[in-house]
Every structure is written in structure tokens, then in C-alpha cells.
Enzyme design. Structure first.
Site, mmCIF file in Angstrom:
data_model
loop_
_atom_site.group_PDB
_atom_site.id
_atom_site.type_symbol
_atom_site.label_atom_id
_atom_site.label_comp_id
_atom_site.label_asym_id
_atom_site.label_seq_id
_atom_site.Cartn_x
_atom_site.Cartn_y
_atom_site.Cartn_z
ATOM 1 C CB THR A 161 -0.544 -0.047 1.648
ATOM 2 O OG1 THR A 161 -1.731 -1.370 0.540
ATOM 3 C CG2 THR A 161 -1.994 1.292 1.275
ATOM 4 C CB THR A 187 -0.173 -3.826 6.434
ATOM 5 O OG1 THR A 187 -1.203 -3.824 5.751
ATOM 6 C CG2 THR A 187 0.678 -2.991 6.876
ATOM 7 C CG ASP A 188 -2.897 -7.659 3.370
ATOM 8 O OD1 ASP A 188 -3.518 -6.709 3.532
ATOM 9 O OD2 ASP A 188 -3.175 -8.094 2.131
#
Length: 331
Positions: free
Chosen positions: A12, A82-83
Site C-alpha cells: 500500500t 501489511t497483509d
């Protein structure tokens, strides 16, 4: 000046709108503006993918490059989505031996959205990676000005910029006015012994739910070298699950974790069929406080590093490695 090498992987923080395009590492650093004073930044544009696309091959290659970089005396910042950030951070903690700070960070809001958090997270990560006071802490996760140990860090919300927490432990410290403040230190290092990552090893993760009849266990037996069971509560399964799990535990390591997200598995509180006592006495290995996804990664690294062979698997060694994270020490 302190030297910090930044490995950018995508995510992101580098997203151009909502499509698949990604900014280069140089463009991500440009969003920061000026690096923290006294920090000499070297860039490695390593990957440009969403973190959900990262593979074991990617992380193994990253760990190798990080190991070489810290051996030269450089701190490291890894920037990714961040996943799977908590999993990458934990794997790096298992695979890399270093006293130099290694920090993993990312962002929850794209650069084109109001309140984008990427630049602030990157600035905080650089400050931590450059600070001698952050040496010897293992791999760290830094977002929202909080400093978390990789072994505890957990993404707990889908959209909040304060998504990362450390259930059962709390953050090690925070970044205040650009300066890291460390309040706590892990009692033991994460790396329990020399470990590597073999992408060909297969470890399954099975999360139980109400009414589960165990059909997925049939897919595990012939395709995987190990299993982590994310069980109910403190380590409980339906009574009809016990015999199939015990049979699997004779062939491969089966680790008993909790699906709750916080707290350690028990060993001797309940003794009914399917209880933690019943399962551990049938050969399952307790995950202790490790979350199921991280227990899977530790088991994968152990199996990649020789804890298996033609005569079966090295249960004492695997049990000792998990006990290490439970505060029991490494036998």
C-alpha cells in the site's frame, strides 16, 4: 552517520491508486522528503508486489540479502504491504542472526488518500534502524510510532492506521519526536538455532470451527510434512478429531495452537477427550504463545533445517524450539 539500507517490496505504501501499479523504491523514499538527520540511506528496490503475493522464495531471498547487509554494519528497513507483514518479520527474525536493528514497516493508507501514513511510518522505521539503542532486539515492526517485536506483532484491524498490536505483550516502545524510546526487551532471541527456509517444504494450517468433521485432514496426510492446528480456546478439539490427529502425529509433527489470537496453549488444566492434556499425551506439540500462522512458519523453518529425516521427525528438537518461545528455554 548511521547507515540504513531500505529494501522496498511494494504494498500500500507504494500503491498508485487502487490498481496494480506500484511506485519504485526511489519514489517511495521521495514521499518521505528528507531522511532523519544523521542517517545515510541506501536503497534496494527489491520487489514491487502486494504482500499477499509474496512467496517463500521471495522471503528466503530477502533474508539472504538482509543477512549480508547487516554483516556489513548497516541497519535495515524492509518496506512492504501489511497483509503479510507480521509473517515476513517473524521469518526474518528466525533466519537472520544480527545485533543490528532490522525493522519492517508499511502503510495502511495509499499515498493518494487523505492522512496517508506511509511517510511517517518510514521516518519512524529509519529512526529505529539507525539507533544504537535498538540493537539486540531482534526484528522489529514499526508503524503508528509504536515499536513491536516481530514474534508478538499482529495485524488486528483491516483499515485502522493503528492496526498492529502485540497481544499478551504490548509494544517494546515508541518513537517520540523522532527518537526511539525502548521500555521493554524480549527475554530471549527469536532465533533458537541456525535455521533456513526451504520453499519446497509444505506445512498445513487448519483452523477449527464449530461442527468441523475433519474432512480437510485427508488432504494433509499425503501432501504435507507438518501440520499446525488452530484449535479452540487453550488447545481443544472435538472428541472425534483426536484419533485422526494422533495418527498424523505418528507420521509428522502436529503443533497445537489456539485460534483465539492471544494467550498460550495450556497443558494440564482440562483432561477430557479432545482437551489439551489428551492431545499433548498423544504426541501433539504445544505452540505456547505463538499465533497459528507464526507457529506454521517456525515449524516450516525447523523442517527446512534438518528436523526431519527418513526415520521420522525430531520431535524433541521441535518441542524444545516451541518451548523456547514459551519462556521455558531451549533444551
Amino acid at each position: 552517520m548511521a547507515r540504513v539500507t531500505v529494501f522496498t517490496l511494494g504494498g500500500t505504501i507504494s500503491a498508485r491508486g487502487g490498481d496494480a501499479s506500484r511506485m519504485s523504491g526511489a519514489e517511495v523514499l521521495a514521499e518521505l522528503g528528507v531522511a532523519p538527520a544523521g542517517v545515510d540511506v541506501e536503497l534496494r528496490d527489491f520487489r514491487r508486489v502486494p504482500s499477499s503475493t509474496l512467496s517463500f522464495e521471495d522471503v528466503a531471498a530477502l533474508a539472504d540479502e538482509v543477512g549480508k547487509t547487516v554483516a556489513e554494519g548497516s541497519g535495515v528497513v524492509v518496506v512492504q504491504g501489511t497483509d503479510t507483514l507480521e509473517e515476513t518479520a517473524f521469518l526474518l527474525d528466525l533466519l537472520c542472526t544480527t545485533e543490528e536493528p532490522v525493522v519492517v514497516t508499511g502503510a495502511m493508507r495509499r499515498p493518494d488518500l487523505p492522512g496517508a501514513d506511509g511517510p511517517a511510518n518510514l521516518a519512524a522505521a529509519l529512526a529505529v534502524a539507525a539507533d544504537p539503542g535498538c540493537r539486540g532486539l531482534g526484528v522489529l515492526v514499526v508503524l503508528a510510532d509504536e515499536i513491536h517485536a516481530a514474534r508478538f506483532a499482529h495485524k488486528a484491524h483491516t483499515t485502522s492506521v493503528a492496526t498492529f498490536t502485540s497481544p499478551g505483550a504490548g509494544p517494546l516502545g515508541s518513537v517520540v519526536e523522532g527518537v526511539p524510546r525502548i521500555l521493554l526487551r524480549p527475554a530471549v532471541p527469536a532465533r533458537v538455532c541456525p535455521l533456513r527456509l526451504d520453499p519446497d517444504v509444505r506445512v498445513a494450517l487448519l483452523t477449527l470451527s464449530l461442527g468441523d468433521r475433519g474432512e480437510l485432514l485427508d488432504a494433509v496426510a499425503d501432501r504435507h510434512g507438518g501440520l499446525v492446528v488452530a484449535a479452540f480456546g487453550a488447545g481443544h478439539v472435538p472428541a472425534w478429531f483426536v484419533e485422526p490427529l494422533a495418527a498424523l502425529a505418528e507420521r509428522m509433527p502436529v503443533v497445537l495452537a489456539s485460534r483465539t489470537g492471544a494467550g498460550a496453549t495450556l497443558s494440564d488444566t482440562y483432561r477430557s477427550p479432545g482437551s489439551e492434556y489428551d492431545l499433548l499425551h498423544r504426541g501433539l506439540i504445544p505452540a505456547g504463545p505463538l499465533a497459528p500462522a507464526k507457529a506454521r512458519l517456525l515449524l516450516h523453518a525447523l523442517l527446512s533445517s534438518g528436523a526431519r529425516g527418513p526415520a521420522g521427525y525430531d520431535r524433541p528438537r521441535i518441542s524444545a524450539a516451541f518451548a523456547h518461545f514459551d519462556g521455558a528455554g531451549l533444551a
